[in-house]
Design a protein around this motif. Structure first.
Motif, PDB file in Angstrom:
ATOM      1  N   UNK A 153       0.831  -1.207   0.000  1.00  0.00           N
ATOM      2  CA  UNK A 153       0.000   0.000   0.000  1.00  0.00           C
ATOM      3  C   UNK A 153       0.866   1.257   0.000  1.00  0.00           C
ATOM      4  N   UNK A 154       1.932   1.245   0.801  1.00  0.00           N
ATOM      5  CA  UNK A 154       2.838   2.401   0.839  1.00  0.00           C
ATOM      6  C   UNK A 154       3.530   2.587  -0.507  1.00  0.00           C
ATOM      7  N   UNK A 155       3.852   1.481  -1.144  1.00  0.00           N
ATOM      8  CA  UNK A 155       4.504   1.551  -2.450  1.00  0.00           C
ATOM      9  C   UNK A 155       3.580   2.187  -3.486  1.00  0.00           C
ATOM     10  N   UNK A 156       2.305   1.787  -3.456  1.00  0.00           N
ATOM     11  CA  UNK A 156       1.349   2.355  -4.404  1.00  0.00           C
ATOM     12  C   UNK A 156       1.115   3.835  -4.142  1.00  0.00           C
ATOM     13  N   UNK A 157       1.090   4.210  -2.859  1.00  0.00           N
ATOM     14  CA  UNK A 157       0.918   5.625  -2.514  1.00  0.00           C
ATOM     15  C   UNK A 157       2.084   6.448  -3.034  1.00  0.00           C
ATOM     16  N   UNK A 158       3.301   5.916  -2.877  1.00  0.00           N
ATOM     17  CA  UNK A 158       4.479   6.637  -3.355  1.00  0.00           C
ATOM     18  C   UNK A 158       4.481   6.742  -4.879  1.00  0.00           C
ATOM     19  N   UNK A 159       4.100   5.658  -5.552  1.00  0.00           N
ATOM     20  CA  UNK A 159       4.027   5.697  -7.010  1.00  0.00           C
ATOM     21  C   UNK A 159       3.013   6.736  -7.473  1.00  0.00           C
ATOM     22  N   UNK A 160       1.872   6.779  -6.821  1.00  0.00           N
ATOM     23  CA  UNK A 160       0.843   7.741  -7.191  1.00  0.00           C
ATOM     24  C   UNK A 160       1.334   9.169  -6.985  1.00  0.00           C
ATOM     25  N   UNK A 161       2.104   9.375  -5.906  1.00  0.00           N
ATOM     26  CA  UNK A 161       2.653  10.711  -5.647  1.00  0.00           C
ATOM     27  C   UNK A 161       3.585  11.139  -6.781  1.00  0.00           C
ATOM     28  N   UNK A 162       4.400  10.209  -7.246  1.00  0.00           N
ATOM     29  CA  UNK A 162       5.326  10.523  -8.343  1.00  0.00           C
ATOM     30  C   UNK A 162       4.560  10.837  -9.620  1.00  0.00           C
ATOM     31  N   UNK A 163       3.518  10.050  -9.912  1.00  0.00           N
ATOM     32  CA  UNK A 163       2.744  10.299 -11.131  1.00  0.00           C
ATOM     33  C   UNK A 163       2.021  11.645 -11.068  1.00  0.00           C
ATOM     34  N   UNK A 164       1.546  12.037  -9.880  1.00  0.00           N
ATOM     35  CA  UNK A 164       0.913  13.348  -9.733  1.00  0.00           C
ATOM     36  C   UNK A 164       1.922  14.462  -9.904  1.00  0.00           C
ATOM     37  N   UNK A 165       3.141  14.256  -9.425  1.00  0.00           N
ATOM     38  CA  UNK A 165       4.189  15.254  -9.627  1.00  0.00           C
ATOM     39  C   UNK A 165       4.511  15.414 -11.107  1.00  0.00           C
ATOM     40  N   UNK A 166       4.501  14.293 -11.815  1.00  0.00           N
ATOM     41  CA  UNK A 166       4.760  14.369 -13.256  1.00  0.00           C
ATOM     42  C   UNK A 166       3.656  15.133 -13.973  1.00  0.00           C
ATOM     43  N   UNK A 167       2.421  14.915 -13.574  1.00  0.00           N
ATOM     44  CA  UNK A 167       1.305  15.649 -14.170  1.00  0.00           C
ATOM     45  C   UNK A 167       1.443  17.141 -13.913  1.00  0.00           C
ATOM     46  N   UNK A 168       1.820  17.513 -12.687  1.00  0.00           N
ATOM     47  CA  UNK A 168       2.011  18.924 -12.363  1.00  0.00           C
ATOM     48  C   UNK A 168       3.175  19.509 -13.156  1.00  0.00           C
ATOM     49  N   UNK A 169       4.197  18.688 -13.346  1.00  0.00           N
ATOM     50  CA  UNK A 169       5.340  19.153 -14.134  1.00  0.00           C
ATOM     51  C   UNK A 169       4.930  19.432 -15.579  1.00  0.00           C
ATOM     52  N   UNK A 170       4.043  18.586 -16.136  1.00  0.00           N
ATOM     53  CA  UNK A 170       3.580  18.800 -17.498  1.00  0.00           C
ATOM     54  C   UNK A 170       2.797  20.117 -17.598  1.00  0.00           C
ATOM     55  N   UNK A 171       1.961  20.384 -16.604  1.00  0.00           N
ATOM     56  CA  UNK A 171       1.188  21.621 -16.607  1.00  0.00           C
ATOM     57  C   UNK A 171       2.104  22.834 -16.475  1.00  0.00           C
ATOM     58  N   UNK A 172       3.077  22.727 -15.574  1.00  0.00           N
ATOM     59  CA  UNK A 172       4.009  23.845 -15.389  1.00  0.00           C
ATOM     60  C   UNK A 172       4.835  24.093 -16.635  1.00  0.00           C
ATOM     61  N   UNK A 173       5.290  23.020 -17.297  1.00  0.00           N
ATOM     62  CA  UNK A 173       6.081  23.162 -18.516  1.00  0.00           C
ATOM     63  C   UNK A 173       5.271  23.842 -19.613  1.00  0.00           C
ATOM     64  N   UNK A 174       4.039  23.423 -19.780  1.00  0.00           N
ATOM     65  CA  UNK A 174       3.185  24.032 -20.785  1.00  0.00           C
ATOM     66  C   UNK A 174       2.901  25.495 -20.448  1.00  0.00           C
ATOM     67  N   UNK A 175       2.709  25.796 -19.158  1.00  0.00           N
ATOM     68  CA  UNK A 175       2.466  27.168 -18.716  1.00  0.00           C
ATOM     69  C   UNK A 175       3.661  28.067 -19.011  1.00  0.00           C
ATOM     70  N   UNK A 176       4.858  27.582 -18.745  1.00  0.00           N
ATOM     71  CA  UNK A 176       6.069  28.378 -18.980  1.00  0.00           C
ATOM     72  C   UNK A 176       6.262  28.631 -20.474  1.00  0.00           C
ATOM     73  N   UNK A 177       6.096  27.589 -21.272  1.00  0.00           N
ATOM     74  CA  UNK A 177       6.363  27.718 -22.708  1.00  0.00           C
ATOM     75  C   UNK A 177       5.261  28.476 -23.449  1.00  0.00           C
ATOM     76  N   UNK A 178       4.068  28.513 -22.906  1.00  0.00           N
ATOM     77  CA  UNK A 178       2.955  29.171 -23.595  1.00  0.00           C
ATOM     78  C   UNK A 178       2.695  30.572 -23.075  1.00  0.00           C
TER      79      UNK A 178
END
Length: 407
Positions: free
Chosen positions: A265-290
């Motif tokens: 369960x802890x492993x899945x929580x950590x994986x989900x945290x990383x995937x959410x960080x990646x999603x936020x990174x995609x939004x931030x990257x698009x925001x900076x470039x646009x």
């Protein structure tokens, strides 16, 4: 920011204790001496003719539920009735059964009541022969008071709380041996809610298994797993280890299983945290470039360093990566760690972007073309990553909460 390397796996009590045996049995008294000692011890709705009756309402599932609830309520036994049956037992009026306990003590009872309340007692009483109109049975091995409480319960389902707490283990054994599920339910509830402690949970568990009380057994196992270090050092555990090694093995396996589930369960929580960080990174990257962010953005945007703080908390981390990426002399895939992260973010964006021809993120179209040249293994890795990021993002629903930043 967490590493995005594709080669890494993103992808006891004061109550009297019970030491009796489950080998409870009843014995028919054949001795004349015993019999001598026993003998010495004793609306209507009106409608207009011109208006037809309306059709019945459609049947609904809720009507069945309401009827069931009404039937249950209508079966409540009033206190006066319980008191009447309790009085019948205590006074022993016209009793035709004598139950002999330890020290030849006698509890008068009624044949018909015992037969209705317990199929086990019914089977024995039907086979016994009455003497002078009275049947005699013996229940050895248990205290007189415990058997008294048991027989009283068969009459009126009444009991004194103090006596129930004192003899709850004996009563659990009696209810199981003589098949009285209502009493077993009361005993199990009392044990589960008010009696379990680290010192006695092992003993209660063993008794619950012998008496076939699965819910109580489960409560005991959960308590043992939760405080295994303390309970495994108790005297009850040591005795159980010698007398019932198979139960010890079962409990150890339960502890290991629960620990494995926790780690997973802890492993899945950590994986989900990383995937959410990646999603936020995609939004931030698009925001900076646009649109641009503070001091970094597209060439056709006027940037102000003193502007209001950005609503994309991940922008600070992405800005640092972009600045490093633009000036690093090792700006190649497989170069420095920060550049490698940037390449991976750019490729991940490209795989999630639906408008590569109009996208302002650098190399978006380049990575789209590169996909056609990748091996099936690499392609499968990227598809899995994209799927995980989208799933984590969708799991947040419409009320997405931003994190404090991108690390």
């Amino acid at each position: 920011m967490a590493s995005l390397d594709l080669d890494t796996p993103w992808l006891y009590s004061s109550i009297e204790s019970f030491d009796g045996s489950l080998n409870i049995h009843i014995e028919e008294v054949n001795s004349a001496d015993s019999l001598d000692s026993v003998d010495n011890s004793k609306s209507i709705v009106n409608y207009s003719r011109n208006i037809p009756k309306p059709p019945p309402l459609p049947a609904k599932i809720c009507q069945k539920t309401n009827n069931q609830r009404w039937l249950a309520d209508s079966c409540n036994v009033p206190k006066e009735t319980k008191d009447l049956w309790d009085r019948l037992f205590k006074e022993g009026f016209a009793a035709d059964v004598h139950i002999i306990t330890e020290n030849d003590s006698v509890i008068p009872a009624h044949y018909i009541v015992l037969c209705v309340a317990s199929p086990v007692l019914k089977n024995f009483l039907e086979q016994s022969k009455p003497r002078n109109g009275i049947r005699y049975i013996k229940i050895p091995g248990l205290p007189y008071n415990a058997i008294y409480v048991f027989i009283r319960f068969l009459y009126s389902s009444c009991y004194d709380e103090g006596e129930m707490e004192k003899f709850v283990l004996h009563l659990l054994v009696l209810s199981h041996s003589y098949s009285v599920p209502s009493l077993k339910k009361v005993c199990a509830h009392l044990l589960e809610q008010h009696w379990l402690m680290t010192e006695n949970v092992i003993d209660v568990l063993q008794l619950a298994k012998k008496c076939d009380v699965p819910r109580l057994s489960l409560s005991c196992v959960r308590m043992i797993v939760k405080d295994f270090k303390t309970i495994s050092s108790t005297e009850g555990w040591k005795v159980m280890k010698r007398a019932n090694p198979s139960l010890e093995q079962e409990l150890l396996e339960s502890v290991v299983e629960v620990d494995s589930r926790k780690q997973e369960r802890l492993k899945k929580i950590e994986e989900k945290r990383v995937y959410l960080q990646l999603d936020e990174a995609m939004e931030a990257l698009l925001h900076i470039c646009k649109e641009g962010c503070r001091t970094i953005g597209p060439c056709d945007k006027v940037l102000k360093e003193s502007q209001i703080s950005c609503s994309f908390p991940a922008c600070k981390g992405i800005e640092t990566l972009v600045r490093h990426f633009s000036s690093c002399k090792m700006r190649v895939p497989g170069g420095c760690t920060q550049c490698k992260r940037m390449w991976q973010l750019l490729e991940l964006h490209s795989r999630m972007c639906s408008e590569p021809d109009f996208c302002k993120v650098p190399l978006c179209r380049h990575f789209k073309e590169k996909m056609q040249q990748q091996s099936k293994k690499d392609e499968a890795k990227w598809k899995l990553l994209v799927s995980k990021v989208i799933t984590a993002k969708n799991a947040l629903g419409p009320f997405k909460l931003r994190r404090s930043g991108f690390s």
